[in-house]
Design a protein around this motif. Structure first.
Motif, mmCIF file in Angstrom:
data_model
loop_
_atom_site.group_PDB
_atom_site.id
_atom_site.type_symbol
_atom_site.label_atom_id
_atom_site.label_comp_id
_atom_site.label_asym_id
_atom_site.label_seq_id
_atom_site.Cartn_x
_atom_site.Cartn_y
_atom_site.Cartn_z
ATOM 1 N N PHE A 125 5.333 -7.525 8.124
ATOM 2 C CA PHE A 125 4.641 -7.091 6.908
ATOM 3 C C PHE A 125 5.352 -5.876 6.351
ATOM 4 C CE2 PHE A 125 1.856 -3.509 8.231
ATOM 5 C CZ PHE A 125 2.083 -3.551 9.582
ATOM 6 N N ALA A 126 5.254 -5.709 5.034
ATOM 7 C CA ALA A 126 5.969 -4.624 4.380
ATOM 8 C C ALA A 126 5.259 -3.294 4.591
ATOM 9 C CB ALA A 126 6.129 -4.915 2.892
ATOM 10 N N SER A 127 3.965 -3.284 4.353
ATOM 11 C CA SER A 127 3.209 -2.034 4.500
ATOM 12 C C SER A 127 1.722 -2.334 4.460
ATOM 13 C CB SER A 127 3.549 -1.059 3.363
ATOM 14 O OG SER A 127 3.038 -1.554 2.145
ATOM 15 N N GLU A 156 -0.208 -0.840 2.483
ATOM 16 C CA GLU A 156 -0.561 -0.849 1.055
ATOM 17 C C GLU A 156 -0.311 -2.227 0.425
ATOM 18 O OE1 GLU A 156 -0.279 2.629 -1.292
ATOM 19 O OE2 GLU A 156 1.001 1.633 -2.766
ATOM 20 N N THR A 157 0.762 -2.873 0.839
ATOM 21 C CA THR A 157 1.016 -4.213 0.311
ATOM 22 C C THR A 157 -0.087 -5.177 0.735
ATOM 23 O OG1 THR A 157 3.405 -3.862 0.277
ATOM 24 C CG2 THR A 157 2.662 -6.134 0.298
ATOM 25 N N ASN A 189 4.961 1.467 7.123
ATOM 26 C CA ASN A 189 5.711 1.138 5.911
ATOM 27 C C ASN A 189 7.081 0.591 6.319
ATOM 28 O OD1 ASN A 189 6.974 0.971 3.447
ATOM 29 N ND2 ASN A 189 6.192 2.927 2.683
ATOM 30 N N ASN A 190 7.069 -0.640 6.778
ATOM 31 C CA ASN A 190 8.330 -1.261 7.216
ATOM 32 C C ASN A 190 9.318 -1.389 6.064
ATOM 33 O OD1 ASN A 190 7.387 -1.613 9.838
ATOM 34 N ND2 ASN A 190 6.537 -3.629 9.395
ATOM 35 N N GLY A 191 8.794 -1.583 4.872
ATOM 36 C CA GLY A 191 9.659 -1.742 3.706
ATOM 37 C C GLY A 191 10.502 -0.508 3.445
ATOM 38 N N GLU A 192 9.993 0.635 3.813
ATOM 39 C CA GLU A 192 10.736 1.882 3.650
ATOM 40 C C GLU A 192 11.536 2.188 4.922
ATOM 41 O OE1 GLU A 192 10.758 3.322 0.734
ATOM 42 O OE2 GLU A 192 12.169 4.855 1.397
#
Lengths: 296, 220
Positions: free
Chosen positions: A196-198, A200-201, A222-225
């Motif tokens: 998962f990206a975060s 928040e997503t 926050n994997n996306g970051e």
């Protein structure tokens, strides 16, 4: 009554109710049954994937997150010969949010048999609050738990160049963070399955609106970051029919944000959140994972 | 990953679960306080239940066709979010026998958690209503509309849904000082609910959610 109204108002505004306690979908166990587990699992492997009892070790590890005064005892399962960790390649498997290690045992066995019979060592842990592990799940606790596992591997002679980090779903958070930062060990490769990206997503996907994640959770995942700080070779696999973590809003964001030396993507048509190995076929899944580990 | 169902339920509809505020304006200088309860129907074990979202609402008749109001979302507050609706109902058309009266209700829905987490959602409800009987009970149909002002989500992803609409039907039982309201609403029937963990009970099966609400109002 008039005095009560402002008290009630202030109480409401400063309320401590939080959704965070509901985020972790852990289940407790009295003992690990592994192949004898009769509860729900995503799939069951045939006997060709059987692991000899001599290569299965169940033990506890002390895990202490920063700011904690005492260590929490967590359970771990190592598949492989502990004496050979000094020379073997080991997959650190960070499992998903559901239940406990009995639920993920089949997945761990599959990884242990990647490419060929008992090819890789696999270490899996139950995060605090999961399975037989003590404590209660927290974000910082999960990171500390995986680091405790890395510390154990290091103490058994594993070197960074033979460590592969694997994160499935929730496990993508510690897998990504511990690959990006300096913890007990620095993995040589990172594999993320249905990440998962975060947080928040998740909120924004769930609500359909561009809502701040802070409205619902204090989780800072926050994997996306975080993936931007990962330099190791990166393997991403995600089901195109994932009805829980959307491939485009979650996995693809993580994949696209990776800025390291090598990455490969596997978008699996027809696969849902928990059905990637089955949909690919265990042999195909095993081969692509194995190829990545052995050639990158 | 599978979060526990209640979590995603709250995420999805915490902010869109309230009945219509004032379909028919109050009389001039009339005050009214309202408490409403209800939310989308979900399967919970073997039962089908509406999640009890609670809102408190206060209105004032500025004139006989225009009522201002403020509503406070108690459930959101319990989770640490300050959420308030500021709005007004304007009656545009009077009822002529079977031709309904029509009102519109613009609302500013304000949500605040901290400096980084704050939102403003404009809403616009349009209702047609019929008064009938000795006590002038009201039956109404309408549609509530939510507008997302942000064009992008996290990671600069385009925000696809800029408009959520919610068709509704309701009935108000009018007493001298008290009135009681029941309402059914289809929440976001244009959006798929298949990618959510919660089992929503909705006539559209794969889309939206179906909410039921009850409320009571005291005029003074």
């Amino acid at each position: 009554m008039k005095k009560l109204i402002p008290i009630l108002f202030v109480t409401l505004l400063t309320s401590c109710l939080t959704l965070d306690d509901n985020l972790f979908n852990n289940a407790k166990l009295d003992s690990y049954k592994l192949d004898g587990y009769t509860g729900e699992v995503d799939f069951i492997l045939d006997n060709s994937y059987q692991i000899p009892d001599s290569l299965v070790s169940i033990f506890t590890l002390p895990s202490q997150a920063s700011g904690e005064s005492n260590a929490t005892s967590i359970y771990a399962i190592y598949i492989g010969d502990i004496a050979k960790i000094t020379t073997d390649t080991v997959i650190m498997y960070c499992h998903g949010n559901k239940d406990h290690m009995d639920f993920y045992w089949q997945r761990a066995k599959l990884l242990a048999n990647t490419k060929s019979k008992n090819r890789f060592g696999v270490l899996m842990i139950d995060y605090r609050g999961y399975g037989m592990s003590d404590g209660k799940p927290t974000e910082d606790g999960i990171y500390a738990d995986v680091d405790a596992a890395l510390n154990w591997l290091k103490s058994k002679g594993l070197s960074n160049d033979r460590l592969v980090m694997y994160g499935f779903s929730l496990g993508s958070a510690p897998a990504t963070k511990l690959s990006a930062e300096n913890w007990s060990m620095k993995p040589d490769k990172l594999i993320l399955e249905a990440p998962f990206a975060s947080a928040e997503t998740m909120v924004q996907d769930g609500s359909g609106m561009a809502m701040p994640g802070d409205f619902f959770t204090t989780l800072e995942i926050n994997n996306g970051e975080k993936i931007k700080s990962v330099t190791q070779p990166f393997f991403w696999v995600h089901g195109e029919a994932d009805d829980f973590l959307n491939i485009n809003t979650h996995g693809a964001v993580v994949y696209n944000n990776y800025q390291g030396t090598y990455k490969e993507a596997h978008r699996i048509p027809g696969a849902g959140h928990s059905t990637i190995p089955q949909t690919m076929g265990f042999s195909t899944y095993s081969n692509v994972i194995g190829d990545f580990i052995t050639t990158q | 990953m599978r979060f526990q169902p209640i979590t995603l339920f709250l995420i999805c509809f915490l902010f869109s679960c309230a009945p219509a505020r004032f379909v028919k304006p109050l009389q001039k200088k009339e005050h009214a306080a309202n408490l409403s309860l209800g939310g989308p129907l979900i399967k919970y074990g073997t039962a089908t239940i509406p999640i009890p979202f609670i809102t408190a609402n206060y209105g004032y008749g500025i004139d006989s066709t225009f009522t201002g109001f403020a509503a406070f979302n108690i459930t959101a507050a319990l989770y640490g979010n300050f959420q308030m609706e500021l709005g007004a109902t304007k009656q545009l058309l009077k009822q002529h026998k079977y031709v309904p009266a029509v009102s519109i209700t613009p609302i500013a829905n304000i949500i605040y958690k901290n400096k980084e987490a704050k939102k403003l959602y404009p809403q616009l409800a349009i209702n047609a209503f019929w008064g009938y009987g000795k006590r002038k009970n009201i039956v109404y149909v309408g549609v509530d509309n939510w507008f997302e002002l942000a064009s992008k989500r996290q990671y600069e992803i385009k925000q696809k849904n800029r408009w959520l609409f919610m068709p509704m039907i309701g009935h108000s039982f009018i007493q001298k000082k008290w009135s009681f309201n029941i309402e059914a609403k289809v929440i976001a029937p244009n959006l798929s609910n298949e990618k959510l963990v919660v089992d929503y009970v909705t006539p559209l099966k794969t889309h939206g959610a179906f909410g039921v609400y009850v409320g009571c109002t005291r005029k003074f």
